[in-house]
Design a protein around this motif. Sequence first.
Motif, short mmCIF file in Angstrom:
data_model
loop_
_atom_site.label_atom_id
_atom_site.label_comp_id
_atom_site.label_asym_id
_atom_site.label_seq_id
_atom_site.Cartn_x
_atom_site.Cartn_y
_atom_site.Cartn_z
N GLU A 50 15.02 -12.57 -2.83
CA GLU A 50 15.27 -12.26 -1.41
C GLU A 50 14.21 -11.34 -0.82
OE1 GLU A 50 19.24 -10.70 -1.32
OE2 GLU A 50 20.17 -12.69 -1.32
N VAL A 51 13.77 -10.32 -1.58
CA VAL A 51 12.76 -9.41 -1.01
C VAL A 51 11.42 -10.11 -0.84
CG1 VAL A 51 13.89 -7.28 -1.81
CG2 VAL A 51 12.17 -8.37 -3.26
N LEU A 52 11.08 -10.99 -1.77
CA LEU A 52 9.84 -11.75 -1.63
C LEU A 52 9.90 -12.65 -0.38
CD1 LEU A 52 9.22 -12.76 -5.35
CD2 LEU A 52 7.72 -11.33 -3.97
N LYS A 53 11.03 -13.31 -0.20
CA LYS A 53 11.19 -14.21 0.94
C LYS A 53 11.14 -13.44 2.25
CE LYS A 53 14.31 -17.73 2.84
NZ LYS A 53 15.59 -18.47 2.63
N GLU A 54 11.84 -12.29 2.30
CA GLU A 54 11.88 -11.53 3.55
C GLU A 54 10.56 -10.84 3.85
OE1 GLU A 54 15.34 -9.14 4.30
OE2 GLU A 54 16.62 -10.46 3.11
N ALA A 55 9.79 -10.54 2.80
CA ALA A 55 8.46 -9.95 3.01
C ALA A 55 7.41 -11.02 3.30
CB ALA A 55 8.05 -9.15 1.77
N LYS A 56 7.84 -12.29 3.19
CA LYS A 56 6.96 -13.44 3.45
C LYS A 56 5.76 -13.49 2.51
CE LYS A 56 8.16 -14.05 8.35
NZ LYS A 56 9.33 -13.15 8.34
N ASP A 85 0.82 -1.22 0.00
CA ASP A 85 0.00 0.00 0.00
C ASP A 85 0.86 1.26 0.00
OD1 ASP A 85 -2.26 -1.58 -0.03
OD2 ASP A 85 -2.54 -1.52 2.13
N GLY A 86 1.92 1.25 -0.79
CA GLY A 86 2.75 2.44 -0.96
C GLY A 86 3.85 2.62 0.05
N GLU A 87 3.99 1.70 1.00
CA GLU A 87 5.03 1.78 2.02
C GLU A 87 6.06 0.67 1.78
OE1 GLU A 87 5.39 4.03 4.43
OE2 GLU A 87 3.54 5.10 3.95
N THR A 88 7.33 1.04 1.77
CA THR A 88 8.38 0.05 1.54
C THR A 88 8.45 -0.94 2.70
OG1 THR A 88 9.69 1.63 0.25
CG2 THR A 88 10.83 -0.30 1.09
N VAL A 89 8.37 -2.22 2.36
CA VAL A 89 8.47 -3.28 3.35
C VAL A 89 9.92 -3.74 3.48
CG1 VAL A 89 7.77 -5.65 3.94
CG2 VAL A 89 6.12 -4.07 2.90
N ILE A 90 10.57 -3.96 2.34
CA ILE A 90 11.96 -4.41 2.31
C ILE A 90 12.59 -3.93 1.01
CG2 ILE A 90 11.32 -6.64 1.28
CD1 ILE A 90 14.16 -6.17 3.83
#
Length: 223
Positions: free
Chosen positions: A47-53, A21-26
């Motif tokens: 890696e970003v997909l994995k860390e964002a679960k 929703d427009g906020e950086t997760v990782i």
Amino acid sequence: MAYILNIETATKNCSVSIAKDGETVICKEIAEQGYSHAEKLHVFISEVLKEAKIDFSDLTAIAVSQGPGSYTGLRIGVSAAKGLCYAINIPLIAVDTLEILASAISVENGVIIPMIDARRMEVYSAIFSSDKSKIRDTKAEIIDEESFSEITETIHFVGDGALKCQEILSSDKFVYHPEIIFPSAKQMSALSFEKHKKNDTVDVAYFEPFYLKDFLVLTKKQS
């Protein structure tokens, strides 16, 4: 809830982020002289997909930096984004590279001029107001002592193209922000989400990066 994968490869910075929703997760990124985009991009995406679960199936859209910038960098980023969008059947969002760079700074007055290094004293630049509205379109220009002389208010420079202008453009109205060198996928998060809300997408099959200048292949002269 909207998860957007943001890809920024227009400069030496290979940068990938997941935004919710427009906020950086990782965000994962690296800037190297040798342009490691081909080796790093898909690793960073995993890696970003994995860390964002989350998985690819959770993505709402993919956003890519559209240029101007490095021909090779743009091709790598756009090709990856298009391939993923096609494979998982989600929209592609294109974001202006100079707008990404301009969004990295907050100022109360004056104008913002993001610059991407082209070659010699040439840069890719645009002009934005302090509220980030574009007030002059993107162009390639050679910087000299008279550049931006028509602007009387404070000018805030960001980007690697600005670093080589300091000796030439040195009056008090020029303010340099050397901490902001490359565009980043972190700054894409809000921009791509706004485009998503407006359904502002591009055609996956036909979209091409905004190179601004033709790509030239230099060959040795035949003897």
